[in-house]
Design an enzyme around this catalytic site. Structure first.
Site, short mmCIF file in Angstrom:
data_model
loop_
_atom_site.label_atom_id
_atom_site.label_comp_id
_atom_site.label_asym_id
_atom_site.label_seq_id
_atom_site.Cartn_x
_atom_site.Cartn_y
_atom_site.Cartn_z
CB VAL A 18 -1.04 0.13 1.19
CG1 VAL A 18 -1.59 1.43 1.41
CG2 VAL A 18 -2.00 -1.06 0.90
CB THR A 125 -7.26 -2.47 7.36
OG1 THR A 125 -7.05 -2.27 5.93
CG2 THR A 125 -8.56 -2.98 7.56
CG PHE A 152 -11.26 0.69 -1.30
CD1 PHE A 152 -12.01 -0.22 -0.06
CD2 PHE A 152 -11.30 2.24 -1.14
CE1 PHE A 152 -12.67 0.41 0.78
CE2 PHE A 152 -12.13 2.67 -0.30
CZ PHE A 152 -12.87 2.15 0.74
CE LYS A 207 -9.10 -2.25 3.71
NZ LYS A 207 -8.60 -2.26 2.13
CB CYS A 263 -7.05 -7.78 2.95
SG CYS A 263 -5.34 -6.96 2.49
C1 UGA Z 1 -8.48 -7.43 -1.07
C2 UGA Z 1 -9.50 -6.39 -1.64
O1 UGA Z 1 -10.08 -6.93 -2.91
C3 UGA Z 1 -9.21 -5.07 -1.75
O2 UGA Z 1 -10.35 -4.25 -2.39
C4 UGA Z 1 -8.63 -4.42 -0.55
O3 UGA Z 1 -8.25 -3.06 -0.79
C5 UGA Z 1 -7.57 -5.38 -0.18
O4 UGA Z 1 -8.14 -6.88 0.13
C6 UGA Z 1 -6.95 -4.98 1.08
O5 UGA Z 1 -7.88 -4.92 2.25
O6 UGA Z 1 -5.73 -4.24 1.19
P1 UGA Z 1 -6.54 -8.71 -2.09
O7 UGA Z 1 -6.25 -9.20 -0.69
O8 UGA Z 1 -5.51 -8.16 -2.62
O9 UGA Z 1 -7.45 -7.49 -2.03
O10 UGA Z 1 -6.90 -9.89 -3.01
P2 UGA Z 1 -8.56 -10.23 -3.78
O11 UGA Z 1 -8.18 -10.03 -5.14
O12 UGA Z 1 -9.73 -9.60 -3.07
O13 UGA Z 1 -8.37 -11.91 -3.35
C7 UGA Z 1 -8.48 -12.41 -2.21
C8 UGA Z 1 -8.50 -13.94 -2.17
O14 UGA Z 1 -9.68 -14.41 -2.83
C9 UGA Z 1 -7.13 -14.41 -3.09
O15 UGA Z 1 -6.85 -15.62 -2.61
C10 UGA Z 1 -8.06 -14.75 -4.41
O16 UGA Z 1 -7.43 -15.73 -5.28
C11 UGA Z 1 -9.43 -15.17 -3.88
N1 UGA Z 1 -10.38 -15.06 -4.73
C12 UGA Z 1 -10.98 -13.70 -5.32
C13 UGA Z 1 -11.37 -16.09 -5.17
O17 UGA Z 1 -11.12 -17.14 -4.87
N2 UGA Z 1 -12.39 -15.95 -6.17
C14 UGA Z 1 -12.46 -14.77 -6.58
O18 UGA Z 1 -13.72 -14.54 -7.31
C15 UGA Z 1 -11.81 -13.57 -6.25
#
Ligand code: UGA
Length: 442
Positions: A18, A125, A152, A207, A263
């Site tokens: 971040v 956060t 985000f 958040k 997160c």
């Molecule tokens: C998440 C949020 O999406 C961001 O908006 C937020 O800012 C961030 O946390 C944070 O709080 O800093 P992130 O942890 O980078 O972002 O990852 P995501 O893309 O949300 O994915 C999280 C997990 O869910 C991963 O393991 C991903 O593979 C999984 N996932 C995601 C799924 O299994 N299916 C999906 O459809 C989407």
């Protein structure tokens, strides 16, 4: 063209994904950035001009910022002189799910004596109620210049999300200094996204709630995918059909064997505790967290079922990062699966294009190969655990020649089933019935 705003001097405390993304992003917009990192390893890397983790586009942006001297790397928050300070330090959770806000409190304490008082903007956060507690305890030098602007950003797409935020939430105290608020509205307004001015509690909860909702959406998708597997349906068209309702939306409905990262799992734990502290059971978020554990277990059991037990089986695990595009393994379902396979005496070789060294350090005994082909050589089964495009683009025809058996179990629905079967693989993926289940269901 980068968005335009008055060129300012901005300090960014913490060079995690971040902080560093914010630093290089604001520097590219013409602001002068003081970037503070206390971790000696990260500090040394930054001073060499190197990004200490994998995040698309950040290395080029850091190189440009250092070359143009728009970014200066410092060791202590107290050395900063900027009028706006973005606090981007970590707030990890402990074993009981409590967010550790010590690093934020330490930075705020270090800045308390700076005169004139900078505008402090926390981007870390925080569980709801943290800012109110800090104000009550007198930890904030000038409460009227203290704000919470949650980020985000998604790892792997963080710079893109920085440049194109979906919204900007500015949380401040009721007696927030209007001039300080105006500075932030101009700084963050440059992105052209909708600005929401709210209280500190509201911005904390926006958040917490946004992340929790994303997590429960994934858990829901994974639950429907599990049902599809057993009902002889394919989760792909099912979730597409569900997500096409604009009230539901298609995103975050891609089935996996579980979600991870620093997160979403954390936020579910935080919300449960925040509710409990106020006498409220947070049923939905707690269920999403439990479901996430169950989905990971079910996938491991499915692997064991397909291989007639994993003990003594030579397995190639493709992917260790919690998602593609990062070397982060925090709460990674892939690493949890690796641990489970090792504990159940599989002969495991794992690969990841970025997270290999981190995973090897975190999981002693894990054999990490430098190429996917090495892990596949002699393997009876391959498991896709992270959706890296590298694995989609792999020469699976050649892999078939070196594997000792041809089972591929796809925990991310990355590969094309028809192509894999044409190549002679026994291919199974989350959200699709295994051959025998499909037949039994008919
Ligand atoms: C998440 C949020 O999406 C961001 O908006 C937020 O800012 C961030 O946390 C944070 O709080 O800093 P992130 O942890 O980078 O972002 O990852 P995501 O893309 O949300 O994915 C999280 C997990 O869910 C991963 O393991 C991903 O593979 C999984 N996932 C995601 C799924 O299994 N299916 C999906 O459809 C989407």
């Amino acid at each position: 063209m980068e968005p335009r705003a008055t060129a300012r001097s901005i300090a960014v405390i913490g060079a995690g994904y971040v902080g560093l993304v914010s630093a290089v992003g604001f520097a590219a917009m013409g602001h002068r950035v003081e970037l503070v990192e206390t971790d000696p390893g990260r500090l040394a890397a930054l001073r060499r001009g190197e990004v200490p983790f994998t995040e698309a586009g950040v290395q080029d942006a850091l190189t440009a910022g250092l070359r143009a001297s728009t970014i200066a790397v410092l060791e202590h928050a107290s050395e900063t002189t900027a009028g706006v300070v973005l606090v981007c330090v970590g707030t990890p959770i402990d074993d009981r799910g409590h967010a550790d806000t010590d690093a934020v409190e330490q930075v705020v304490a270090e800045l308390a004596d700076r005169a004139p008082a900078p505008v402090i903007v926390v981007r870390s956060t925080l569980p709801v109620g943290t800012c109110e507690r800090l104000l009550r305890e007198g930890a904030i030098g000038d409460p009227s210049r203290f704000f919470l602007v949650p980020e985000f950003l998604r790892q792997g797409a963080a710079l893109e999300d920085f440049r194109h935020p979906t919204r900007v939430v500015i949380g401040g105290a009721p007696d927030a200094d209007p001039a300080a608020r105006a500075v932030l509205e101009e700084l963050f307004g440059a992105f052209g996204a909708r600005l929401l001015s709210v209280t500190l509690e509201e911005s904390e909860l926006i958040k917490n709630g946004a992340n929790a909702f994303l997590a429960l959406k994934i858990s829901f998708a994974n639950e429907i995918a599990g049902l599809a597997e057993r009902a002889g349906a394919d989760a792909g068209p099912v979730l597409e059909g569900i997500g096409l309702d604009p009230r539901i939306g298609r995103s975050m409905l891609n089935p996996s064997f579980g979600f991870g990262g620093s997160c979403l799992p954390k936020e579910l734990a935080t919300i449960a505790i925040s509710g409990r502290e106020r006498g409220l059971d947070m049923h939905v978020t707690s269920a999403a967290a439990e479901a996430n554990q169950a989905h990971q277990r079910q996938f491991a059991e499915r692997i064991a079922g397909m291989l007639d037990g994993v003990a003594g089986r030579r397995i190639a695990l493709l992917g260790l990062a919690f998602k593609a595009g990062t070397d982060d393994i925090r709460s990674s379902p892939a690493v949890a699966l690796a641990r489970w396979l090792i504990e159940h005496h599989a002969i495991l070789e794992a690969h990841d294009p970025a997270a290999g060294p981190r995973a090897a350090r975190a999981l002693p005994g894990l054999i990490v190969t430098s190429t996917a082909e090495e892990a596949l050589d002699g393997a009876e089964a391959a498991i896709i655990a992270t959706e890296w495009p590298d694995y989609r683009d792999l020469d699976w025809a050649a892999a078939r020649e070196v594997m000792s058996a041809t089972v591929v179990i796809d925990g991310r629905r990355l590969l094309d089933p028809a192509r894999m079967r044409t190549l002679g693989y026994t291919y199974t993926r989350v959200g699709s019935p295994s051959g025998e289940v499909a037949r039994a269901g008919r």
